[in-house]
Design a protein around this motif. Structure first.
Motif, PDB file in Angstrom:
ATOM      1  N   UNK A 186     -71.161 -23.255  -8.476  1.00 55.98           N
ATOM      2  CA  UNK A 186     -72.424 -23.138  -7.483  1.00 55.98           C
ATOM      3  C   UNK A 186     -72.069 -23.451  -6.159  1.00 55.98           C
ATOM      4  N   UNK A 187     -73.127 -22.921  -5.437  1.00 55.64           N
ATOM      5  CA  UNK A 187     -72.830 -23.070  -3.858  1.00 55.64           C
ATOM      6  C   UNK A 187     -73.261 -24.587  -3.678  1.00 55.64           C
ATOM      7  N   UNK A 202     -79.992 -15.480  -4.133  1.00 54.68           N
ATOM      8  CA  UNK A 202     -78.851 -16.262  -4.844  1.00 54.68           C
ATOM      9  C   UNK A 202     -78.537 -15.026  -5.976  1.00 54.68           C
ATOM     10  N   UNK A 203     -77.238 -15.616  -6.657  1.00 52.74           N
ATOM     11  CA  UNK A 203     -76.838 -14.779  -7.766  1.00 52.74           C
ATOM     12  C   UNK A 203     -77.176 -15.998  -9.055  1.00 52.74           C
ATOM     13  N   UNK A 209     -84.733 -27.296 -11.401  1.00 48.96           N
ATOM     14  CA  UNK A 209     -85.228 -26.016 -11.816  1.00 48.96           C
ATOM     15  C   UNK A 209     -85.903 -25.333 -10.335  1.00 48.96           C
ATOM     16  N   UNK A 210     -85.795 -24.088 -10.664  1.00 52.64           N
ATOM     17  CA  UNK A 210     -86.247 -23.126  -9.582  1.00 52.64           C
ATOM     18  C   UNK A 210     -87.046 -22.016 -10.125  1.00 52.64           C
ATOM     19  N   UNK A 212     -78.032 -25.369 -11.275  1.00 56.20           N
ATOM     20  CA  UNK A 212     -76.555 -25.265 -11.493  1.00 56.20           C
ATOM     21  C   UNK A 212     -76.277 -23.998 -12.038  1.00 56.20           C
ATOM     22  N   UNK A 213     -77.141 -23.126 -12.294  1.00 51.43           N
ATOM     23  CA  UNK A 213     -76.640 -21.629 -12.503  1.00 51.43           C
ATOM     24  C   UNK A 213     -76.868 -20.970 -11.369  1.00 51.43           C
ATOM     25  N   UNK A 214     -77.374 -21.472 -10.107  1.00 46.21           N
ATOM     26  CA  UNK A 214     -77.694 -20.605  -8.885  1.00 46.21           C
ATOM     27  C   UNK A 214     -76.491 -20.621  -7.928  1.00 46.21           C
TER      28      UNK A 214
END
Length: 787
Positions: free
Chosen positions: A637-638, A648-649, A667-668, A682-684
């Motif tokens: 993640x960035x 975002x990816x 969370x987003x 963390x997954x973004x």
């Protein structure tokens, strides 16, 4: 709707054709009462009913409408205390059973096919559940109208006594006819019945031998039918038992009639609903027989019929014409020679209007429009009346006067050979004046005429257009094609020339034609040439479009094969590289093993960490995963602080999305295509920030380098243009990386929906095609999911 127009346009014949498809007397009676409605809302409802029935026919082939009877007279008789016959009660039970079958059929159709049939569903709910009455009747009466022994305990007991009495009588009579004297005294050794009593045939001369009662004699008088004295009492008993049986049957029928009377309201309502359903399907079956479609109904006076055929002409003989009225112009003047098809065109417009207003589908192509008129007026055919001593012209004029008095802006007026039957110059002047009067009232007008003066009428009046029926000079016959915008051309000189009339005679005749007439004929010839050129250009353009579509399909197929082959070659190369590396690893391990052994045996100066470094370099030489696997490989993640509106990816799914807002510290809320979901931070991976402070609406979510909406609206598009737009949109959506998109085509006739779905199903990148849910637009929207 005036009766004369219905008869003139032959609407009665249409009703006769529709009646052939009625499944019951209820449907036939409804069709007999069928009339065009002048209420826009009612016409829309009638068309929707027929369209639902047509949908069922298309999916299931039909509706189970057997066993339906018009039981209303029988039910009403029970309401005033009448008793019904067994056959009348069986008709009631059969109708109840038919309603139950139809209810189950509709319910199963809606559940299994997952289609919306609101009208039929409402009619299903309106039909009462009367199973208990059906069973009550069928427990007492069989389907042939015979009263069953099980109808009551008393009836069963009486019939057992009757059978016992009949058995005793037969035994006594059989002993009589088997006696030694029987062959001599009897005409025949049989037992028969006269006046409901058992008798034997005795020869005339022996009539007193058996005593008893004589009931009948043969036509020759040689045989008398005698009830022997020995069985008179038994016959009397049998007679009494049969009277008791009849009394019990009448009691049972009265009891059943009272049960029917108790359910009279529900029975009458159910019968009316069954009549409605039979009526709906009769219209739909007729429409299917003539390959008709549902028109789009409007109350703005717009008629737009695509390839309309006269419904009473055989399909293989009728010429289909495009007919437009009510938008750019409100009046059409059709000129041209007799027997060219002008009257057929006139009747086609009028009859299609009446059929549409009665809820019938039309023999036209999809996308046609028809208006609901408050009145339809038709002055067509030979109006000569010998009884009233009226000439053709006078009869026409009587009818036209009535039309001029009553026509208004809600009227469709049809004139055939307007102004005919009198002096041509006066007739043409009258025709122009009548047209002006009706046109000024706002009526929609279509008129046919053979007067040349009316050819210029459409050029001098706003809202009026000329038309003609095409005539092939080469074959000396009409083609029956309607040409809107082109006035009729006189072909007398051309026809005469082809038939052999001398050139000098034709040239001499032309000298008597005025300059204005020549100019008009020249203008018409020029218009025809331009029209044919335009038609040829359209056909060429259509051919080019088809070629381009075929080329596009071939390119898609070749690209699909290329990508499949490329992926296959990548996989084979990767496997081969892995095989080579594995072999190199094995050899390297052997070398390392030998080096260790050498170090131990010979004390060679080879450090352990150098051996480990060598192995690591060997492992790094292995080929990296394929491009396909890289897409789903996890990325770090960035480190940039994320903000709402950032692109975002989502690493877990390998898709791009837009950050909406932060739910918690970890969370987003992320918008991915048309989906909104919670994703851990963390997954973004940050891609880039939005230029605007607020996030973009869903329809402009950015994917890759393309800006494309999540929906494509095709409503109002022509069929071919719509399919071209679908092609381009799917390519754009794929490039944008959307997992799913929606295509809005509306409900309409279903033609556009079918075409869009057929095209999508053949696309290599489409995974699934389905209709929208109730919250997504229902059957007016197609949802597409990509692979």
């Amino acid at each position: 709707m005036n009766e004369k127009a219905l008869n003139t346009l032959e609407f009665t014949k249409i009703k006769q054709l529709v009646k052939e498809y009625a499944a019951s007397e209820l449907g036939t009676k409804r069709i007999n009462k069928m009339e065009p409605s002048t209420s826009f809302e009612e016409v829309v409802q009638l068309q929707d009913e027929t369209d639902e029935a047509a949908t069922v026919l298309r999916i299931k082939g039909g509706m189970p409408l057997g066993g339906i009877f018009d039981i209303r007279p029988h039910v009403k008789r029970t309401q005033i205390g009448g008793s019904l016959s067994p056959f009348e009660l069986v008709k009631i039970a059969s109708t109840i059973r038919a309603s139950k079958t139809i209810r189950n059929f509709i319910e199963k159709l809606i559940d299994d096919e997952e289609i919306s049939l609101p009208i039929l569903e409402n009619k299903k709910e309106a039909m009462a559940v009367l199973t208990h009455l059906e069973h009550l009747i069928y427990d007492a009466i069989d389907e042939n109208g015979e009263i069953l022994d099980s109808a009551s305990a008393d009836l069963r007991s009486i019939r057992q006594k009757i059978r016992s009495s009949e058995s005793r009588i037969r035994e006594k009579l059989e002993s009589t006819i088997r006696s030694k004297n029987a062959q001599t005294m009897l005409s025949d050794a049989i037992i028969t019945i006269r006046n409901d009593r058992y008798v034997i045939p005795v020869k005339q001369e022996y009539r007193g031998h058996y005593g008893g009662i004589v009931h009948d004699q043969s036509s020759s008088g040689q045989t008398v039918f005698v009830e022997p004295e020995a069985i008179v009492n038994f016959n009397n008993q049998l007679r009494e038992q049969r009277l008791k049986e009849q009394e019990e049957i009448e009691r049972i029928l009265l009891e059943l009639s009272l049960a029917v009377s108790a359910e009279a309201y529900d029975l009458l309502l159910t019968t009316d609903v069954l009549g409605d359903i039979d009526f709906m399907f009769s219209k739909a079956k007729y429409g299917r027989s003539i390959k008709a479609t549902k028109p789009e109904v409007n109350d703005r006076g717009i008629i737009h019929l695509n390839k309309a055929r006269h419904p009473l002409l055989p399909m293989e003989e009728a010429v289909a014409n495009d007919i437009f009225l009510g938008e750019d112009f409100t009046a059409i003047v059709i000129t041209g020679p007799n027997t060219g098809g002008k009257t057929v065109t006139l009747k086609t417009i009028g009859l299609c209007t009446l059929m549409a207003q009665a809820g019938l589908p039309l023999p036209v192509l999809d996308g046609s429009k028809i208006a609901v008129f408050e009145s339809v007026w038709a002055d067509i055919g030979d109006e000569q009346s010998i009884e009233q001593s009226l000439s053709t012209f006078s009869s026409h004029m009587v009818n036209i006067v009535k039309i001029l008095q009553q026509a208004d802006s809600g009227s469709l007026v049809l004139f055939d050979e307007l102004g005919a039957g009198t002096d041509p110059q006066e007739g043409a002047a009258l025709a122009i004046s009548i047209l002006d009067e009706v046109h000024s009232k706002g009526s929609r007008v279509v008129a046919t005429t053979h007067y040349p003066e009316l050819k210029a009428y459409g050029y001098n009046r706003d809202g009026v257009v000329n038309a003609s029926v095409e005539f092939d000079v080469n074959t000396l016959s009409p083609t029956y094609r309607l040409l809107i915008g082109v006035p009729g051309r006189s072909n007398a000189f051309d026809i005469s020339k082809r038939l052999g009339l001398g050139e000098h005679v034709i040239a001499h005749a032309k000298t008597f034609v005025g300059t204005d007439s020549k100019a008009v004929e020249s203008m018409i010839a020029s218009l025809e040439t331009s029209r044919k050129s335009a038609e040829q250009d359209y056909e060429d353009a259509h051919d080019y479009l088809k070629d381009a579509q075929n080329l596009h399909k071939d390119m898609q197929k070749q690209m699909s094969e290329f990508w499949d082959k490329r992926d296959d070659m990548y996989e084979k190369a990767r496997q081969k590289a892995n095989s080579l590396v594995e072999q190199a690893k094995r050899e390297a391990e052997e070398v390392l093993s030998d080096l260790r052994k050498l170090r131990l045996e010979k004390n060679a100066d080879v450090k352990e960490h150098e051996l480990i470094d060598a192995r690591k370099r060997l492992e790094e030489a292995a080929p990296s995963p394929s491009a396909k696997n890289k897409k789903t490989a996890a990325k770090k993640p960035s480190s940039r602080v994320l903000e709402p509106g950032d692109e975002v990816q989502v690493l877990t799914f390998g898709q791009r999305g837009i950050l909406l807002d932060k739910i918690s510290e970890k969370e987003w809320s992320v918008q991915i295509g048309i989906l909104k979901m919670k994703v851990e931070e963390k997954d973004l991976e940050f891609k880039k920030a939005e230029k605007k402070a607020e996030p973009k609406p869903l329809a402009t979510v950015k994917g890759k380098e393309y800006h494309v909406g999540l929906e494509l609206d095709l409503r109002g598009e022509r069929f071919e243009n719509a399919l071209m737009k679908v092609d381009k949109y799917i390519d754009d959506a794929l490039l944008a990386g959307y997992p799913r998109v929606s295509i809005i085509h509306g409900k309409g006739t279903g033609a556009l929906r079918s075409g869009v779905q057929e095209k999508l199903k053949s696309h290599r990148s489409v995974k699934k095609v389905r209709l929208g849910e109730s919250g997504e637009g229902g059957s007016g929207v197609t949802v597409v999911e990509f692979k």
